[in-house]
Design an enzyme around this catalytic site. Structure first.
Site, PDB file in Angstrom:
ATOM      1  N   ASP A 144      32.769 -38.161  -0.027  1.00  0.00           N
ATOM      2  CA  ASP A 144      32.501 -39.576   0.218  1.00  0.00           C
ATOM      3  C   ASP A 144      31.180 -39.823   0.932  1.00  0.00           C
ATOM      4  OD1 ASP A 144      32.693 -42.276   0.539  1.00  0.00           O
ATOM      5  OD2 ASP A 144      34.166 -42.178   2.160  1.00  0.00           O
ATOM      6  N   ASP A 356      25.631 -45.382  -3.176  1.00  0.00           N
ATOM      7  CA  ASP A 356      26.957 -44.847  -2.883  1.00  0.00           C
ATOM      8  C   ASP A 356      27.533 -44.154  -4.115  1.00  0.00           C
ATOM      9  OD1 ASP A 356      29.379 -44.344  -1.665  1.00  0.00           O
ATOM     10  OD2 ASP A 356      30.206 -46.320  -2.114  1.00  0.00           O
TER      11      ASP A 356
END
Ligand SMILES: *[C@@H]1O[C@H](CO)[C@@H](O)[C@H](O)[C@H]1NC(C)=O
Ligand SMILES: *[C@@H]1O[C@H](CO)[C@@H](O)[C@H](O)[C@H]1NC(C)=O
Ligand SMILES: *[C@@H]1O[C@H](CO)[C@@H](O)[C@H](O)[C@H]1NC(C)=O
Ligand SMILES: *[C@@H]1O[C@H](CO)[C@@H](O)[C@H](O)[C@H]1NC(C)=O
Ligand SMILES: *[C@@H]1O[C@H](CO)[C@@H](O)[C@H](O)[C@H]1NC(C)=O
Ligand SMILES: *[C@@H]1O[C@H](CO)[C@@H](O)[C@H](O)[C@H]1NC(C)=O
Ligand SMILES: *[C@@H]1O[C@H](CO)[C@@H](O)[C@H](O)[C@H]1NC(C)=O
Ligand SMILES: *[C@@H]1O[C@H](CO)[C@@H](O)[C@H](O)[C@H]1NC(C)=O
Length: 483
Positions: A144, A356
């Site tokens: 992540d 991201d």
């Protein structure tokens, strides 16, 4: 006030030096690079892969995940009280956070005095594998870039979610250290922690959907190694690289929507506690990934150190700016081009964009999205149709079996002639066999930044250089990507 001191301490830590590697041995120094597989949760290689789902179901799940992730990111932003750089008006990043607003905390438990600690359960679209302890034990976890803490479930569990792999038992690791003091820098960097009576660091992480994990901050050796099934390249002499003393959370208590195929989460964000920040000098501040289009049956790669140098034809290097959070990798974009038509970010809207790997779609402010869609409508000669679920705004009737995509390139301009040109494969997504949609949506709730999602990053080698404070993008065929 608690949140203020947290941010103040993050800032101090951020300014201080790479303390951790003074203690590291030399095995990992000097031109080391390694690569490992990064597996899309919906790809045939994923342990989550459900053959019974149709590709339509999978795409829908990705889109839905993407909205919930951004809804969460947006709640962080409102908690922070807005601010940041907007088009035509350059502000320096806000230095003092605002307290959490009632809206973000209404239904959350007590620990929500710091909304920042929330990340989303099952966070992100990719999982990775590494080994922890001595002897090394294999761990599969969510990778992540939108959070920092590394955590895994540990024995003895008080209350663990069902996990397919055996739960890590630290008592069997000769290098495990379960008594990290509260004064430890990593402990200090955690948003929500308490000190036990023995002065050891206890943390609690709360996720956007109110899933919670808590445990003891610990340290152990991490090994990034080759494995017969995993094609992994290690530059230099050895087939694996072991790095001692990596801080991670040993979770004894986790409740919520965690997935059985994941043993925890590997934070790759820009904050102090993340894996890449902890490895910092060992990997020369560099990591990269190359994301395979999610439908292809091939693994993506995550590269560290020398393997993460992004160069070659077509490379675009963009400086990172100090965004709203250390965790998020933030760029500043100035305009979008459709074919030859330049659309500047409308005045007054935020030009910050976080890159991201865990968000599927790209999110931009509504006003800009509308201009992009207007232009596309003029250029694209196909019949428009609706997304039956209403999530995506611009869709066309078109067969996924057609040989070519009749869509113009979409270019993101980052100033100083840094132009990142995206082809249709990176900007459109088939939500059914005969419906293709723009893989973009509008930012929510006064969110102070756009999000550059992972569809847009497919078939790019994306390199983060934490020392040079830049992100580089180079065109690549990630299915056949080799260092
Ligand atoms: C994916 O590729 C592997 C070998 O590379 C193969 O064994 C597997 O059957 C493939 N899966 C699908 C769903 O095509
Ligand atoms: C965990 O798995 C066991 C065995 O498969 C099952 O009996 C139990 O109900 C599961 N627990 C939860 C919380 O899902
Ligand atoms: C565990 O780490 C702490 C630093 O946080 C250190 O003070 C302590 O000596 C270590 N314990 C062992 C057994 O290595
Ligand atoms: C590097 O490889 C050579 C030849 O395989 C070996 O003799 C040497 O011990 C290795 N060095 C290290 C540091 O592993
Ligand atoms: C460092 O970043 C700048 C952009 O801020 C870029 O122009 C330069 O090429 C980068 N240097 C390296 C060595 O990547
Ligand atoms: C658009 O729809 C009309 C009416 O259904 C059809 O005749 C035409 O071929 C379609 N155009 C394209 C480009 O698919
Ligand atoms: C463009 O480059 C100048 C000088 O290197 C730098 O100060 C400025 O921040 C850059 N602008 C953008 C948008 O990257
Ligand atoms: C990437 O390489 C694979 C295997 O050679 C090929 O099938 C695929 O079409 C290539 N993708 C692109 C976008 O060129």
């Amino acid at each position: 006030m608690a949140s203020f001191s947290f941010f103040a301490s993050i800032l101090l830590i951020f300014l201080s030096v790479s303390w951790i590697f003074n203690a590291c041995n030399a095995s990992s120094q000097g031109g080391v690079g390694f690569s490992m597989n990064l597996i899309h949760k919906d790809s045939p290689r994923s342990p989550h892969y459900q053959p019974s789902l149709t590709s339509k179901d999978r795409v829908r799940a990705m889109i839905d995940r993407s909205f919930s992730r951004v809804r969460y990111l947006s709640s962080i932003f409102s908690a922070r009280g807005g601010g940041g750089d907007v088009a035509g008006i350059s502000n320096s990043p806000a230095s003092a956070p605002a307290p959490a607003p009632a809206s973000a905390s209404a239904s959350a438990p007590a620990s929500d005095s710091n909304v920042y600690s929330k990340v989303i359960a099952g966070d992100g679209d990719y999982i990775m594998e590494l080994e922890i302890g001595t002897p090394p034990v294999k761990i599969m976890a969510s990778a992540d870039t939108g959070s920092d803490l590394i955590w895994i479930q540990c024995q003895p569990c008080e209350d663990c979610y069902n996990q397919t792999d055996p739960i890590f038992d630290p008592r069997k690791s000769s290098t495990f250290n379960g008594s990290v003091s509260c004064n430890d820098d990593i402990c200090q960097a955690l948003p929500y922690k308490t000190c036990s009576s023995q002065n050891t660091c206890q943390y609690e992480y709360e996720y956007g959907d109110l899933s919670v994990t808590s445990g003891t901050l610990s340290k152990d050796t991490f090994t990034f190694s080759s494995d017969s099934n995993k094609k992994l390249q290690v530059q230099g002499n050895s087939s694996s690289s072991s790095i001692p003393g990596i801080a991670f959370g040993c979770s004894y208590n986790s409740k919520g929507t965690f997935e059985a195929n994941e043993d925890g989460l590997i934070g790759l964000g820009g904050g102090h506690a993340s894996l890449v920040r902890q490895l910092d000098s060992s990997i020369n501040g560099k990591f990269s990934y190359c994301l395979v289009p999610y439908k292809e049956n091939a693994s993506s790669t995550l590269n560290l150190g020398d393997n993460a140098v992004v160069n070659g034809p077509g490379v675009v290097t963009v400086p990172m700016i100090n965004g709203l959070y250390d965790t998020f990798y933030t760029l500043q974009f100035t305009s979008v081009d459709l074919g030859k038509h330049n659309i500047p970010v409308p005045r007054g809207l935020s030009t910050q964009m976080i890159v991201d790997s865990g968000t599927t779609l790209t999110f931009i402010p509504l006003e800009l999205l509308v201009l992009v869609m207007d232009d596309l409508s003029k250029i694209v000669n196909l019949n428009e149709t609706n997304d039956p679920e209403g999530s995506l705004q611009l869709c066309y009737s078109y067969s996924s079996k057609a040989p070519a995509y009749p869509f113009p390139d979409i270019t993101f301009n980052f100033g100083n002639s840094s132009r990142l040109v995206l082809s249709a494969m990176q900007t459109f997504i088939f939500i059914a066999d005969d419906i293709v949609c723009l893989a973009m949506a509008e930012t929510m709730g006064g969110m102070g930044f756009s999000v550059f999602g992972n569809i847009a990053q497919q078939n790019l080698h994306v390199g983060y250089d934490l020392h040079n404070k830049s992100i580089s993008f180079a065109p690549a065929n990630c299915s056949t990507f080799k260092i």
